[in-house]
Design a protein around this motif. Structure first.
Motif, PDB file in Angstrom:
ATOM      1  N   SER A 124       0.825  -1.204   0.000  1.00 27.87           N
ATOM      2  CA  SER A 124       0.000   0.000   0.000  1.00 27.87           C
ATOM      3  C   SER A 124       0.864   1.261   0.000  1.00 27.87           C
ATOM      4  O   SER A 124       0.522   2.250  -0.649  1.00 27.87           O
ATOM      5  N   ALA A 135       2.095   1.709  -3.497  1.00 28.65           N
ATOM      6  CA  ALA A 135       1.001   2.206  -4.333  1.00 28.65           C
ATOM      7  C   ALA A 135       0.771   3.695  -4.101  1.00 28.65           C
ATOM      8  O   ALA A 135       0.491   4.442  -5.044  1.00 28.65           O
ATOM      9  N   LEU A 136       0.902   4.131  -2.859  1.00 30.23           N
ATOM     10  CA  LEU A 136       0.768   5.562  -2.564  1.00 30.23           C
ATOM     11  C   LEU A 136       1.843   6.370  -3.277  1.00 30.23           C
ATOM     12  O   LEU A 136       1.570   7.441  -3.817  1.00 30.23           O
ATOM     13  N   ALA A 164       3.297   5.586  -6.017  1.00 29.43           N
ATOM     14  CA  ALA A 164       2.950   5.596  -7.434  1.00 29.43           C
ATOM     15  C   ALA A 164       1.848   6.615  -7.711  1.00 29.43           C
ATOM     16  O   ALA A 164       1.878   7.311  -8.728  1.00 29.43           O
ATOM     17  N   LEU A 165       0.891   6.721  -6.804  1.00 31.00           N
ATOM     18  CA  LEU A 165      -0.187   7.700  -6.979  1.00 31.00           C
ATOM     19  C   LEU A 165       0.334   9.127  -6.906  1.00 31.00           C
ATOM     20  O   LEU A 165      -0.136   9.995  -7.642  1.00 31.00           O
ATOM     21  N   ALA A 172       0.177   1.828  -9.442  1.00 33.10           N
ATOM     22  CA  ALA A 172      -0.442   1.714  -8.123  1.00 33.10           C
ATOM     23  C   ALA A 172      -1.320   0.472  -8.053  1.00 33.10           C
ATOM     24  O   ALA A 172      -1.284  -0.268  -7.062  1.00 33.10           O
ATOM     25  N   GLU A 227       0.912  -2.555  -7.778  1.00 30.00           N
ATOM     26  CA  GLU A 227       1.461  -2.693  -6.419  1.00 30.00           C
ATOM     27  C   GLU A 227       0.426  -3.300  -5.477  1.00 30.00           C
ATOM     28  O   GLU A 227       0.758  -4.100  -4.605  1.00 30.00           O
ATOM     29  N   VAL A 264      -5.977   3.209   0.386  1.00 31.35           N
ATOM     30  CA  VAL A 264      -5.183   3.364  -0.841  1.00 31.35           C
ATOM     31  C   VAL A 264      -5.980   2.895  -2.058  1.00 31.35           C
ATOM     32  O   VAL A 264      -5.894   3.508  -3.130  1.00 31.35           O
ATOM     33  N   THR A 269      -6.843   5.152  -5.238  1.00 30.19           N
ATOM     34  CA  THR A 269      -6.513   4.691  -6.584  1.00 30.19           C
ATOM     35  C   THR A 269      -7.726   4.820  -7.502  1.00 30.19           C
ATOM     36  O   THR A 269      -7.608   5.288  -8.635  1.00 30.19           O
TER      37      THR A 269
END
Length: 166
Positions: A21, A24-25, A27-28, A36, A39, A59, A63
């Motif tokens: 997570s 992914a954050l 990536a966001l 994201a 991930e 997350v 997304t």
């Protein structure tokens, strides 16, 4: 013996979910919704909401909001908002995350007003920002921070104010 193994597996899945997570954050923040989502596929199927599942769910909602799925993202955001009391986070951390969810909902609605499910609870929570976990503030900043260029030239001097131009 069986109980110890289950707790080790659960702890391992929480670590994996937390790392996924957080990746992914990142990536966001970079604007890469596809990365994201990739991930988030590393998150184990069964993660307890009270332990790390709240972070994963938050997350996932972010997304969806970033991908333009406004209704789905807002509904997930509301579910996270309502279930924060199930977690073992401190009262201040829960209040901070509720405010974070409220801000993200405001940003992603057409009229600039959060959904009524969030609005109804907006006046019912209080928190002390100095007691919020700094790691939580780092992962979920309330304000969108825009990067400023480092080498900004100074403004030119007006004529006659120390400049050599006449």
């Amino acid at each position: 013996m069986l109980g110890r193994r289950n707790s080790e597996d659960r702890a391992q899945s929480n670590v994996i979910a937390s790392r996924a997570s957080e990746a992914a954050l990142k990536a966001l923040v970079g604007g890469d919704v596809a990365r994201a989502r990739d991930e988030l596929t590393a998150v184990p199927k069964r993660v307890e909401f009270a332990e790390t599942g709240w972070k994963v769910a938050l997350v996932m909602a972010l997304t969806d909001l970033s991908a333009g799925k406004r209704k789905t993202g807002l509904n997930q955001l509301i579910k996270v908002f309502e279930r924060l009391d199930d977690t073992s986070l401190s009262k201040d951390d829960k209040g901070y995350l509720r405010l974070y969810a409220l801000y993200r909902a405001i940003e992603n609605t057409r009229d600039g007003r959060p959904p009524s499910a969030l609005r109804d609870h907006a006046e019912n929570f209080r928190f002390d920002t100095t007691l919020v976990d700094p790691a939580l503030k780092g992962l979920f900043p309330l304000k969108r921070v825009e990067e400023k260029p480092d080498d900004v030239p100074p403004p030119p001097y007006p004529a006659g104010m120390g400049s050599t131009e006449v």
